[in-house]
Design an enzyme around this catalytic site. Structure first.
Site, PDB file in Angstrom:
ATOM      1  N   ASP A  67       0.808  -1.213   0.000  1.00 35.18           N
ATOM      2  CA  ASP A  67       0.000   0.000   0.000  1.00 35.18           C
ATOM      3  C   ASP A  67       0.846   1.271   0.000  1.00 35.18           C
ATOM      4  OD1 ASP A  67       0.927  -0.529   2.574  1.00 35.18           O
ATOM      5  OD2 ASP A  67      -1.036  -0.975   3.375  1.00 35.18           O
ATOM      6  N   ASN A 136      -7.768  -3.054  14.117  1.00 42.52           N
ATOM      7  CA  ASN A 136      -9.163  -3.350  13.771  1.00 42.52           C
ATOM      8  C   ASN A 136      -9.261  -4.534  12.801  1.00 42.52           C
ATOM      9  OD1 ASN A 136      -8.227  -2.287  11.398  1.00 42.52           O
ATOM     10  ND2 ASN A 136      -9.603  -0.528  11.334  1.00 42.52           N
ATOM     11  N   HIS A 138      -7.426  -4.929  10.046  1.00 42.90           N
ATOM     12  CA  HIS A 138      -7.117  -4.676   8.638  1.00 42.90           C
ATOM     13  C   HIS A 138      -5.834  -5.383   8.213  1.00 42.90           C
ATOM     14  CE1 HIS A 138      -4.866  -0.745   9.815  1.00 42.90           C
ATOM     15  NE2 HIS A 138      -3.944  -1.604   9.408  1.00 42.90           N
ATOM     16  N   GLU A 143      -9.795  -2.040   5.184  1.00 40.55           N
ATOM     17  CA  GLU A 143     -10.476  -1.783   6.449  1.00 40.55           C
ATOM     18  C   GLU A 143     -11.691  -2.696   6.600  1.00 40.55           C
ATOM     19  OE1 GLU A 143      -8.966  -0.093   8.486  1.00 40.55           O
ATOM     20  OE2 GLU A 143      -8.300   1.878   7.825  1.00 40.55           O
TER      21      GLU A 143
HETATM   22  C1  F6R Z   1       1.437  -1.555   6.133  1.00 39.41           C
HETATM   23  C2  F6R Z   1       0.131  -2.178   6.184  1.00 39.41           C
HETATM   24  C3  F6R Z   1      -0.685  -2.196   7.429  1.00 39.41           C
HETATM   25  C4  F6R Z   1       0.122  -2.535   8.665  1.00 39.41           C
HETATM   26  C5  F6R Z   1      -0.770  -2.542   9.903  1.00 39.41           C
HETATM   27  C6  F6R Z   1       0.020  -2.786  11.171  1.00 39.41           C
HETATM   28  O1  F6R Z   1       1.999  -1.674   4.854  1.00 39.41           O
HETATM   29  O2  F6R Z   1      -0.322  -2.626   5.194  1.00 39.41           O
HETATM   30  O3  F6R Z   1      -1.710  -3.152   7.287  1.00 39.41           O
HETATM   31  O4  F6R Z   1       0.733  -3.784   8.510  1.00 39.41           O
HETATM   32  O5  F6R Z   1      -1.409  -1.314  10.015  1.00 39.41           O
HETATM   33  O6  F6R Z   1       0.887  -1.709  11.356  1.00 39.41           O
HETATM   34  P1  F6R Z   1       2.032  -1.703  12.479  1.00 39.41           P
HETATM   35  O7  F6R Z   1       2.984  -2.780  12.109  1.00 39.41           O
HETATM   36  O8  F6R Z   1       2.643  -0.352  12.408  1.00 39.41           O
HETATM   37  O9  F6R Z   1       1.339  -1.978  13.761  1.00 39.41           O
END
Ligand code: F6R
Length: 245
Positions: A67, A136, A138, A143
């Site tokens: 992303d 959450n 994701h 989301e």
């Molecule tokens: C990042 C991504 C997100 C993160 C998720 C957890 O490329 O796609 O899904 O993996 O938000 O983020 P952290 O590791 O910062 O807790």
């Protein structure tokens, strides 16, 4: 889903890096799906060490990132492009042409999504997709409520995700409201998925992943349908210190 329960974040990072480096050495033209955020940074640190010590080569490796924020220039330290440069790409011998990250500054965002899927089709399938877990549920920036058959698309980030990511920005208001993300179906197209889960703030989501139902309201639950998922969790997530493997 196989669960590897490690004793610490450091052990989780080492475990993930050792596995990935081994796969890169056995398949030099491997296609890796990569994530940003706090969770994989330790893994990247260990991959760099391995690159120096074991000379693991990335000369023929292709990478796809999950992303990118919309509206941030590549040089913005909070762009995922800059994150990947800082934590991995500038330190290894990967070819620039083999790095794919959605372009958050594309004028025609729908075309950018289509073109990213075309690149995934041309260079894929992804051999190993690394994922982090959102509080959450994701995965990528998919989301809750995202269709399981979604492909790369534009997403409006939830307040929960923007708050969780605000720690990287000066102010929550500076966190972009939208992002481009590989869809759930794009992620599920990977041959193997490695989900990294670390930190107390992920304990609830992790429990829901393990014991909850498969539902679009909890995107990560889709992973239960994938034939080859490895979860590497640290002790704060389960509160134990044994290896379940
Ligand atoms: C990042 C991504 C997100 C993160 C998720 C957890 O490329 O796609 O899904 O993996 O938000 O983020 P952290 O590791 O910062 O807790």
């Amino acid at each position: 889903m196989d669960i590897i329960h490690t004793t610490s974040y450091e052990a989780l990072s080492q475990e993930a890096a050792t596995y990935i480096a081994k796969q890169v050495r056995s398949n030099p033209s491997i296609v890796l799906g990569l994530a940003t955020g706090s969770t994989p940074t330790g893994m990247y640190k260990h991959l760099l060490k391995d690159h120096i010590i074991n000379k693991t080569s990335y000369g023929s490796v292709t990478t796809f990132n999950l992303d990118e924020y919309i509206g941030l220039h590549k040089t913005d330290p909070n762009s995922y492009y800059a994150f990947m440069e800082k934590h991995l790409f500038q330190h290894i011998n990967i070819q620039k042409d083999n790095i794919f990250i959605p372009d958050g500054l594309a004028v025609q965002l729908d075309n950018e999504c289509k073109s990213y899927e075309e690149k995934l089709n041309t260079h894929g399938p992804i051999d190993i997709q690394v994922l982090g877990l959102g509080e959450n549920g994701h995965i990528g920036f998919n989301e809750p409520g995202t269709a399981f058959n979604s492909r790369t698309h534009v997403v409006e980030l939830t307040a929960s995700t923007r708050n969780a990511n605000a720690r990287f920005f000066k102010d929550t208001a500076d966190v972009p409201s939208h992002a481009l993300t590989m869809g759930i179906a794009s992620i599920m197209g990977a041959k193997e998925i490695i989900l990294l889960v670390a930190g107390k703030n992920k304990a609830k989501a992790f429990e829901q992943l393990l014991y909850g139902e498969i539902s679009e309201n909890f995107p990560a639950s889709v992973l239960k349908k994938h034939p080859c998922v490895k979860i590497i969790a640290d002790s704060t997530v389960l509160g134990k210190s044994s290896i379940i493997a």
